[in-house]
Enzyme design. Structure first.
Site, PDB file in Angstrom:
ATOM      1  CG  HIS A  17      -2.322   5.549   1.108  1.00  0.00           C
ATOM      2  ND1 HIS A  17      -1.262   4.775   1.508  1.00  0.00           N
ATOM      3  CD2 HIS A  17      -3.324   4.682   0.807  1.00  0.00           C
ATOM      4  CE1 HIS A  17      -1.617   3.490   1.483  1.00  0.00           C
ATOM      5  NE2 HIS A  17      -2.849   3.397   1.053  1.00  0.00           N
ATOM      6  CE  LYS A  41      -5.755  -6.929   5.236  1.00  0.00           C
ATOM      7  NZ  LYS A  41      -5.708  -5.636   4.527  1.00  0.00           N
ATOM      8  NE  ARG A  90      -4.593   0.681  -5.544  1.00  0.00           N
ATOM      9  CZ  ARG A  90      -4.255   0.010  -4.465  1.00  0.00           C
ATOM     10  NH1 ARG A  90      -3.005  -0.002  -4.079  1.00  0.00           N
ATOM     11  NH2 ARG A  90      -5.144  -0.663  -3.781  1.00  0.00           N
ATOM     12  CB  SER A 128       0.825  -0.590   1.769  1.00  0.00           C
ATOM     13  OG  SER A 128       0.172   0.630   1.948  1.00  0.00           O
TER      14      SER A 128
HETATM   15  P1  ADP Z   1      -7.203  -1.301   2.690  1.00  0.00           P
HETATM   16  O1  ADP Z   1      -6.492  -2.392   3.434  1.00  0.00           O
HETATM   17  O2  ADP Z   1      -8.435  -0.807   3.379  1.00  0.00           O
HETATM   18  O3  ADP Z   1      -7.414  -1.532   1.213  1.00  0.00           O
HETATM   19  P2  ADP Z   1      -5.056   0.502   1.988  1.00  0.00           P
HETATM   20  O4  ADP Z   1      -4.192   1.231   2.946  1.00  0.00           O
HETATM   21  O5  ADP Z   1      -4.400  -0.517   1.134  1.00  0.00           O
HETATM   22  O6  ADP Z   1      -6.215  -0.078   2.873  1.00  0.00           O
HETATM   23  O7  ADP Z   1      -5.804   1.525   1.045  1.00  0.00           O
HETATM   24  C1  ADP Z   1      -6.717   2.477   1.510  1.00  0.00           C
HETATM   25  C2  ADP Z   1      -7.447   3.085   0.328  1.00  0.00           C
HETATM   26  O8  ADP Z   1      -6.532   3.809  -0.484  1.00  0.00           O
HETATM   27  C3  ADP Z   1      -8.121   2.060  -0.600  1.00  0.00           C
HETATM   28  O9  ADP Z   1      -9.345   2.598  -1.050  1.00  0.00           O
HETATM   29  C4  ADP Z   1      -7.133   1.937  -1.745  1.00  0.00           C
HETATM   30  O10 ADP Z   1      -7.781   1.571  -2.948  1.00  0.00           O
HETATM   31  C5  ADP Z   1      -6.602   3.367  -1.820  1.00  0.00           C
HETATM   32  N1  ADP Z   1      -5.268   3.439  -2.421  1.00  0.00           N
HETATM   33  C6  ADP Z   1      -4.154   2.774  -2.060  1.00  0.00           C
HETATM   34  N2  ADP Z   1      -3.108   3.078  -2.848  1.00  0.00           N
HETATM   35  C7  ADP Z   1      -3.586   3.973  -3.763  1.00  0.00           C
HETATM   36  C8  ADP Z   1      -3.009   4.655  -4.887  1.00  0.00           C
HETATM   37  N3  ADP Z   1      -1.748   4.451  -5.241  1.00  0.00           N
HETATM   38  N4  ADP Z   1      -3.809   5.495  -5.597  1.00  0.00           N
HETATM   39  C9  ADP Z   1      -5.116   5.641  -5.247  1.00  0.00           C
HETATM   40  N5  ADP Z   1      -5.712   5.036  -4.216  1.00  0.00           N
HETATM   41  C10 ADP Z   1      -4.968   4.202  -3.480  1.00  0.00           C
END
Ligand code: ADP
Length: 161
Positions: A17, A41, A90, A128
């Protein structure tokens, strides 16, 4: 230049992130990270905790702000005076969901566009959920999240177990 939001759960924030935040912050005037307070959630950390962690992790980037929100991302974007939604990709597995989400958002609010940043390869595997999974079994998460978060994540996971 324009204002953008980067909405997500960030439960917890990872280096993946943070990489997206650093890159996107250079392309816009102001980037507001929107921490989703999603009632369906059950997160590991409360939205207040997640906001506090992100503020600490990005405190050196001047044009980034962090706020909690609930409801639609497009409404949060409007409230923040932003015309861009930033999301990260990703792998192809992210693509189908992200495409559907961005097209829905476009249908609801055509004036707001979604911009995708593709992951830096060193973080392509990182999520995460993976961080929580590794922490649950006492693995080393120091390569995944900022140092100040390592013990907070482990403590919380073991409290909830
Ligand atoms: P959500 O529950 O909305 O998917 P996340 O916190 O999991 O929220 O992710 C927020 C955004 O960050 C999403 O668009 C996700 O694809 C992106 N993201 C998460 N991890 C990575 C990573 N390692 N590299 C690039 N983008 C990421």
């Amino acid at each position: 230049m324009a204002n953008a939001i980067y909405p997500g759960s960030f439960d917890p924030i990872t280096y993946g992130h943070i990489d997206i935040i650093r890159r996107a912050s250079k392309a816009v005037d102001r980037l507001v990270i929107g921490v989703l307070n999603n009632t369906s959630k059950t997160p590991l950390f409360s939205s207040e905790e997640r906001v506090e962690f992100i503020r600490e992790a990005v405190k050196d980037i001047p044009n980034v702000a962090v706020e909690a929100f609930s409801g639609l991302s497009v409404d949060f974007a409007k409230a923040m005076d932003a015309s861009i939604i930033v999301r990260g990709l990703r792998a192809v597995t992210d693509f189908e969901y992200e495409l559907q989400l961005s097209q829905t958002n476009r249908k609801i609010a055509p004036e707001i566009d979604t911009v995708f940043y593709t992951t830096s390869l060193q973080y392509a595997y990182l999520s995460s959920s993976i961080v929580k999974e590794v922490a649950l079994f006492d693995g080393d998460i120091s390569e995944f999240v900022p140092e100040f978060l390592v013990s907070k994540i482990k403590d919380k996971i073991h409290q909830k177990k």
